[in-house]
Design a protein around this motif. Structure first.
Motif, PDB file in Angstrom:
ATOM      1  N   ASP A   1       0.745  -1.278   0.006  1.00 58.42           N
ATOM      2  CA  ASP A   1       0.001  -0.018  -0.088  1.00 58.42           C
ATOM      3  C   ASP A   1       0.870   1.355  -0.013  1.00 58.42           C
TER       4      ASP A   1
ATOM      5  N   ARG B   1       3.370  -1.328  -5.977  1.00 58.05           N
ATOM      6  CA  ARG B   1       2.700  -2.744  -5.629  1.00 58.05           C
ATOM      7  C   ARG B   1       3.514  -3.868  -6.425  1.00 58.05           C
TER       8      ARG B   1
ATOM      9  N   HIS C   1      -3.322  -5.831  -7.176  1.00 57.48           N
ATOM     10  CA  HIS C   1      -2.765  -5.028  -8.371  1.00 57.48           C
ATOM     11  C   HIS C   1      -3.637  -4.963  -9.334  1.00 57.48           C
TER      12      HIS C   1
ATOM     13  N   ASP D   1      -5.972  -2.187  -8.955  1.00 57.09           N
ATOM     14  CA  ASP D   1      -5.393  -0.783  -9.148  1.00 57.09           C
ATOM     15  C   ASP D   1      -5.806  -0.270 -10.674  1.00 57.09           C
TER      16      ASP D   1
ATOM     17  N   GLN E   1      -3.494   3.680  -6.249  1.00 60.09           N
ATOM     18  CA  GLN E   1      -3.599   2.144  -5.852  1.00 60.09           C
ATOM     19  C   GLN E   1      -4.729   2.029  -4.794  1.00 60.09           C
ATOM     20  N   GLN E   2      -5.376   0.848  -4.998  1.00 58.30           N
ATOM     21  CA  GLN E   2      -6.431   0.698  -3.956  1.00 58.30           C
ATOM     22  C   GLN E   2      -5.623  -0.027  -2.659  1.00 58.30           C
TER      23      GLN E   2
END
Length: 409
Positions: free
Chosen positions: A258, A262, A311, A314, A385-386
């Protein structure tokens, strides 16, 4: 966390008991076939049939659940699983046991779909992460501790199968006696393979190769342990160390993914798996060092699938994320079905060391592919990025517990 899991405690108790009873059967079957003199290829073939059944069950179990409801479907899947577990004690032949492993895989997938869809329905949206974490702990703790049932054979070789069947039967009780209403089963449509690859080549290829590596380990890890001189208690301890280690590093590695690129974290984990697998090969002897390396191997390799899911997420919209996770579970399962056969071929050619050399080769191939992807396409900006969410590699239903997939519009 305790208040979050209280509404689903009966489901968590059920998965813990069920995995304690059924999670060690793969190890037991491999050990028994090895003791009977079966070749690595034959043991690998039997191991592969389980993952074929798991894949088929992931695709078909929802139809059964929609027809009869969650409780009846769960009871049916577990009853058939308990019966097939007892059937191992009736007749030992590789073809017969391969058919039983296919049934086992189908039933386990049905159980996962029942429980995971039920957890999706019962979990409060704000507590999905806590519920998913508790589910994974219950699942892997049951599977890891269940490995020690290998050691209860005594004078009667059927005792482990009988004990497994008893535990499986007991796992029905928390679900069938629950007062909670059954949910309506949602529809999870997997994203097309083309769309998955276009969105995240590394996510898709990484999930496949992680499945190949872990499928090979589950199918042949106990055989490797026996062939390097571990007795039955030590084999159980080694398998348990890998499985329990699989829980320990998921959250730390997720935290890193995170905060940094990633893809770089995924590459680092694949590279570390390569090194640890080679280390296990070079060690090649029982002892504390082997258990430690096994735990590290589990912690790293079990984190690969959720890292690949994160990933892939994302690069997708929120509406695509459940379908993407469903697709990744399927490609992971396909890889896991191929893993035992490929790992067995490596063991046949190279001896006991062949298993972890094969796993190292899979991880090295993923590392190389990831390096190419780094050069081919830039990473998404950090702010896009999640958040990482640890996920079990069970069925597409587990994706619904990821808080990031709650928006399904």
């Amino acid at each position: 966390m305790f208040s979050a899991v209280r509404p689903v405690r009966s489901l968590l108790i059920a998965i813990f008991i069920l995995m304690a009873g059924g999670g060690f059967i793969s190890t037991l079957v491999s050990v028994r076939l090895e003791t009977a003199g079966a070749s690595a290829l034959l043991i690998g073939l039997v191991g592969s049939t389980y993952f074929v059944g798991l894949t088929l069950g992931s695709l078909q179990a929802a139809t059964v659940i929609r027809r009869v409801g969650h409780i009846r479907a769960f009871a049916s899947f577990v009853s058939l699983l308990s019966a097939s577990t007892l059937a191992y004690g009736l007749y030992q032949a590789s073809g017969f046991w391969a058919a039983l492993r296919l049934i086992d895989g189908f039933c386990i997938a049905g159980v996962y779909v029942c429980l995971e869809s039920w957890l999706n329905d019962r979990a409060d949206p704000a507590a999905r992460g806590s519920v998913l974490g508790a589910y994974m702990i219950a699942l892997y703790a049951g599977q890891g501790l269940g490995q020690y049932l290998l050691t209860i054979s005594g004078a009667n070789p059927t005792w482990p199968f009988v004990m497994a069947s008893i535990l499986l039967s007991l796992a029905v009780l928390p679900v069938t006696l629950t007062r909670a209403s059954s949910p309506v089963l949602g529809d999870y449509q997997a994203l097309s393979m083309r769309r998955l690859y276009v969105a995240s080549p590394l996510g898709m290829v990484g999930a496949v190769l992680a499945g190949v590596a872990l499928g090979a380990f589950y199918g042949l890890g106990a055989v490797h342990a026996q062939r390097i001189g571990l007795d039955l208690p030590a084999t159980a301890a080694f398998m348990s160390a890998v499985i329990l280690g699989g829980v320990t590093l998921q959250w730390p590695l997720g935290w890193l993914s995170d905060r940094f690129d990633r893809r770089m974290v995924i590459l680092a984990v694949f590279a570390a798996v390569t090194g640890v697998a080679i280390g296990i090969t070079l060690l090649g002897s029982p002892g504390t060092a082997l258990l430690l390396l096994g735990g590290i191997f589990g912690g790293l390799s079990f984190a690969l699938y959720p890292l690949c899911v994160a990933h892939t997420n994302d690069r997708l919209t929120s509406a695509e994320r459940v379908g993407a996770s469903a697709g990744l579970v399927l490609v992971y399962s396909a890889g896991a079905a191929a893993g035992p056969l490929a790992g067995a071929a490596s063991m046949s050619a190279l001896g006991p060391a062949g298993l972890f050399l094969f796993i190292a080769a899979c991880a090295a191939a993923a590392t190389g592919f990831g390096l190419w992807r780094l050069a081919a396409r830039p990473s998404p900006p950090g702010e896009l990025q999640q958040s990482y969410q640890a996920l079990p590699h069970t069925t597409p239903m587990s994706a619904g517990l990821d808080p990031l997939t709650e928006d399904r519009s």
